[in-house]
Design a protein around this motif. Structure first.
Motif, PDB file in Angstrom:
ATOM      1  N   CYS A 162     -14.410  -8.531  18.493  1.00  0.00           N
ATOM      2  CA  CYS A 162     -15.205  -8.369  17.266  1.00  0.00           C
ATOM      3  C   CYS A 162     -16.251  -9.513  17.424  1.00  0.00           C
ATOM      4  O   CYS A 162     -15.917 -10.844  17.317  1.00  0.00           O
ATOM      5  N   GLU A 166      -9.102  -7.723  13.276  1.00  0.00           N
ATOM      6  CA  GLU A 166      -9.200  -8.680  12.240  1.00  0.00           C
ATOM      7  C   GLU A 166      -7.899  -8.552  11.503  1.00  0.00           C
ATOM      8  O   GLU A 166      -7.849  -9.658  10.751  1.00  0.00           O
ATOM      9  N   TRP A 167      -7.498  -7.300  11.200  1.00  0.00           N
ATOM     10  CA  TRP A 167      -6.374  -6.898  10.452  1.00  0.00           C
ATOM     11  C   TRP A 167      -5.091  -7.841  10.810  1.00  0.00           C
ATOM     12  O   TRP A 167      -4.400  -8.683  10.296  1.00  0.00           O
ATOM     13  N   ASP A 193     -11.587  -4.151   8.615  1.00  0.00           N
ATOM     14  CA  ASP A 193     -11.494  -2.799   9.117  1.00  0.00           C
ATOM     15  C   ASP A 193     -11.008  -2.644  10.468  1.00  0.00           C
ATOM     16  O   ASP A 193     -10.280  -1.774  11.010  1.00  0.00           O
ATOM     17  N   HIS A 194     -11.560  -3.660  11.324  1.00  0.00           N
ATOM     18  CA  HIS A 194     -11.194  -3.753  12.570  1.00  0.00           C
ATOM     19  C   HIS A 194      -9.749  -4.104  12.878  1.00  0.00           C
ATOM     20  O   HIS A 194      -9.281  -5.097  12.229  1.00  0.00           O
ATOM     21  N   GLU A 195      -8.904  -3.331  13.886  1.00  0.00           N
ATOM     22  CA  GLU A 195      -7.388  -3.587  14.063  1.00  0.00           C
ATOM     23  C   GLU A 195      -7.286  -5.102  14.406  1.00  0.00           C
ATOM     24  O   GLU A 195      -6.095  -5.791  13.978  1.00  0.00           O
ATOM     25  N   SER A 235      -6.860  -9.654   1.880  1.00  0.00           N
ATOM     26  CA  SER A 235      -8.181 -10.082   1.835  1.00  0.00           C
ATOM     27  C   SER A 235      -8.358 -11.344   0.911  1.00  0.00           C
ATOM     28  O   SER A 235      -8.925 -12.299   1.049  1.00  0.00           O
ATOM     29  N   LYS A 253      -5.041  -3.735   2.096  1.00  0.00           N
ATOM     30  CA  LYS A 253      -6.094  -4.710   2.474  1.00  0.00           C
ATOM     31  C   LYS A 253      -6.726  -5.410   1.683  1.00  0.00           C
ATOM     32  O   LYS A 253      -6.940  -6.730   1.891  1.00  0.00           O
ATOM     33  N   ASP A 254      -6.857  -4.996   0.423  1.00  0.00           N
ATOM     34  CA  ASP A 254      -7.431  -5.853  -0.657  1.00  0.00           C
ATOM     35  C   ASP A 254      -6.521  -7.297  -0.959  1.00  0.00           C
ATOM     36  O   ASP A 254      -7.259  -8.028  -1.259  1.00  0.00           O
ATOM     37  N   VAL A 297     -13.816  -8.518   5.301  1.00  0.00           N
ATOM     38  CA  VAL A 297     -13.616  -7.133   5.626  1.00  0.00           C
ATOM     39  C   VAL A 297     -12.769  -7.141   6.883  1.00  0.00           C
ATOM     40  O   VAL A 297     -12.732  -7.990   7.623  1.00  0.00           O
ATOM     41  N   GLU A 328       0.718  -1.270   0.110  1.00  0.00           N
ATOM     42  CA  GLU A 328       0.154  -0.081   0.048  1.00  0.00           C
ATOM     43  C   GLU A 328       0.953   1.238   0.037  1.00  0.00           C
ATOM     44  O   GLU A 328       0.695   2.078  -0.761  1.00  0.00           O
TER      45      GLU A 328
END
Length: 652
Positions: A607, A563-564, A559-561, A164, A160-161, A557, A144
């Motif tokens: 989450c 999850e990432w 988006d949440h830290e 994912s 992120k994509d 998705v 990125e």
């Protein structure tokens, strides 16, 4: 980039073939034959490129992306573009330890600064070098942005994509091995107990570590040969056969009921040490055995069979697959080994013994004793040659305790000296390991001071695992079959994990209490975490078919830290495996699985995967992308367990 380059070359080659065709038709070229040759070469090259491109594509679909390797390629290209004249510049890419420093870091600038100062006397600050590298980063799909931090660290933020998409591939294709290139043959020598002696705790490490290494190489796509180098030949068989003749004189017609081979061995050893007549007869038995006398071969086989049955009980418990190839297998090859070393002028005679001095090693190899007998050195050289030339092994791994390090280094060096292999082409490694200690930090023994029998240890593990499950009242909620499955999973899983989670080079303390603790980095904790993760979708009434459909349709998705963080942790699996394939240190996988489990707990606590009505407890909403992250975690953990030889259960 690789595909684009190959596709471009295919286009150019196709155009060149058309051009040559036209030349040939017009008859312009004075050497039509030459053109035909050139045309044939180009067509061959074109077909080769098309085939390799196809293989690369299919491989890339099947194998999981090693993000660290991708970043190394990208930064390798950037450094090459920034400093084209620099030979072998340092390439250092590691995962970042803290989120504020991005996802990965390239730390090559400091090393390049040192090289420029030493070789060119150019004083360039690392930060300038880092900026130059960053400007030359080629177009790619995973980065990125990059930031220069501190003295010259390049912090890398992943797209992120991209993450994912990689997670979706993992869910659709399952856990796939990292790409390894050409399929190689790996020969792993492990376990290796002695006939007529019971397997003890000392054999535990070799058996567990060796089995796990084989599973890893098999998963990675290598052709693996698992060998059990049994101690099934030698002078001890003389006393065993002589004792067998005395105790069971009708052994040729009636199978002798040898129940306790260990006691049988001790009796024969006592007689060998105290009875002169018996000792002489034992030596005669060795000579008759080595001359392949049928009666003595039968006696030898009877003794070996008793041991084999006992060994197999252990291997069945630990779910170990191994092919027996003991010292006796190499016996006929040993005279040729001695002759080869003699013919090449490497043999010296020392007090009647034939010895081989290897440069750099003070103690020579004894390849023939003064009485004409062979030694461990001879059989290990014969085994090495057979594995290189007959088995055609590209990688040979010996999982043997650290006490044998000098011996194996000398044998391997002798193999190189005589020209059997080049270490740049063939990898021959001693995967050494430390000893098992008791809780008193001394060598693990029974209270009476005897070596701990491995079968007793495994039975004790089963008993303690059942006690632990009953303490937790699992016997009240599990069926008898589920309870039995949980018992064996916990008992043998904990024993294996306690060993594999320690750096194999170190000694480790054997403690049932620690290994059965369901807190911290233990198999008990991980197995429990795994069953909880597997239960999340089940309790939300989401079956496998629904998860598979969602994996193809849902975008994950992140988006949440948390999850990432979990997504990135999952995708580090291929680089963890790649590292172990290189250094053979399996504790890295255990550390990773523990990190994954704790990262998942953070994610699950922060989450909501399944949202319920607080009053009724009814499911209000299912966040499918989060359930897919649960499924991806369970899938990676299951593969990690499989490599470690641990069998998880659905209910615990």
């Amino acid at each position: 980039a690789q595909f684009a380059f190959q596709e471009n070359e295919i286009k150019l080659l196709t155009a060149e073939i058309e051009r040559l065709k036209n030349f040939g038709c017009l008859g312009v070229s004075p050497s039509l034959e030459g053109l035909r040759d050139e045309n044939a070469k180009l067509k061959y090259r074109l077909n080769f490129l098309k085939k390799s491109l196809q293989e690369e594509r299919s491989k890339s679909i099947k194998s999981m992306t090693n993000i660290n390797s991708c970043l190394q390629e990208i930064f390798g290209a950037a450094i090459q573009a920034a400093y084209p004249d620099l030979e072998n510049p340092p390439l250092v890419v590691t995962p970042s330890q803290q989120p504020k420093f991005g996802d990965y870091q390239c730390n090559s600038a400091m090393g390049i600064s040192q090289i420029l100062l030493k070789t060119r006397e150019q004083k360039v600050i690392p930060r300038e070098i880092a900026e130059k590298i960053a400007k030359n980063i080629p177009a790619n799909e995973c980065i990125e942005k990059v930031e220069i931090a501190g003295p010259g660290f390049i912090n890398v933020h992943l797209r992120k994509d991209f993450v994912s998409k990689q997670l979706s591939n993992l869910l659709i294709n399952g856990v796939q091995p990292p790409a390894i290139g050409k399929r190689k043959k790996v020969v792993v020598d492990f376990s290796s107990p002695n006939i007529a002696k019971e397997m003890h705790v000392g054999h535990l490490r070799s058996t567990i570590i060796g089995e796990s290494m084989c599973r890893l190489f098999e998963f990675a796509g290598y052709d693996v040969l698992r060998l059990n180098h049994l101690g099934d030949w030698g002078t001890q068989f003389g006393m065993l056969i002589a004792h067998l003749q005395d105790k069971f004189p009708d052994y040729l017609t009636v199978s002798p009921p040898i129940g306790d081979l260990q006691a049988f061995y001790k009796e024969s050893k006592r007689r060998f040490d105290t009875e002169e007549e018996f000792k002489k007869r034992a030596y005669q038995c060795v000579v008759l055995l080595q001359s392949k006398n049928p009666d003595f071969i039968k006696a030898w086989n009877l003794i070996c069979d008793v041991s084999r049955r006992e060994f197999q009980k252990i291997y069945n418990c630990l779910d170990v697959k191994i092919i027996e190839r003991g010292e006796s297998f190499y016996h006929e090859m040993m005279k040729d080994i001695v002759k080869e070393f003699e013919d090449k002028g490497f043999v010296q005679v020392d007090d009647g013994r034939k010895v081989v001095f290897v440069p750099g090693f003070p103690v020579p190899l004894t390849i023939m004793k003064s009485d004409g007998g062979y030694t461990y050195d001879t059989s290990d050289l014969a085994a090495l040659k057979h594995r290189l030339f007959e088995e055609k092994g590209d990688i040979l791994i010996y999982v043997v305790d650290s006490g044998q390090s000098v011996h194996f280094q000398t044998v391997f060096a002798a193999g190189q000296m005589i020209g059997w292999y080049d270490p740049k082409v063939t990898r021959v490694a001693h995967a050494a390991f430390g000893v098992v200690l008791g809780e008193d930090k001394k060598k693990f023994k029974t209270r009476s001071g005897d070596t701990v029998r491995l079968i007793d240890l495994l039975e004790e593990g089963l008993k303690r695992a059942m006690d632990k499950l009953k303490d937790k009242e699992r016997d009240k909620v599990l069926t008898p079959e589920e309870l039995k499955a949980a018992q064996t999973s916990v008992a043998f899983g904990c024993i294996k994990y306690a060993d594999l989670s320690h750096n194999r080079l170190n000694d480790y303390v054997f403690s049932f209490d620690k290994m059965l603790d369901d807190r911290g980095n233990t198999a008990a904790y991980l197995l429990y975490a795994f069953t909880r993760i597997r239960a999340i979708a089940r309790l939300a009434n989401i079956d496998e078919q629904m998860l598979r459909k969602a994996a193809r349709e849902e975008v994950l998705v992140l988006d949440h830290e948390k999850e990432w963080k979990l997504g990135k942790c999952l995708l580090r699996f291929p680089e963890i495996l790649q590292k172990i394939l290189e250094d053979l240190l399996l504790h890295t996988l255990c550390d990773y699985l523990y990190e994954l489990a704790t990262t998942f707990t953070e994610f699950y606590d922060s989450c909501y995967c399944v949202e319920k009505d607080r009053q009724t407890g009814q499911i209000v909403k299912v966040n499918m992308w989060r359930l897919l992250l649960c499924e991806a975690t369970a899938t990676v953990m299951a593969k990690g367990f499989d490599i470690l030889g641990i069998k998880p259960v659905q209910r615990m």
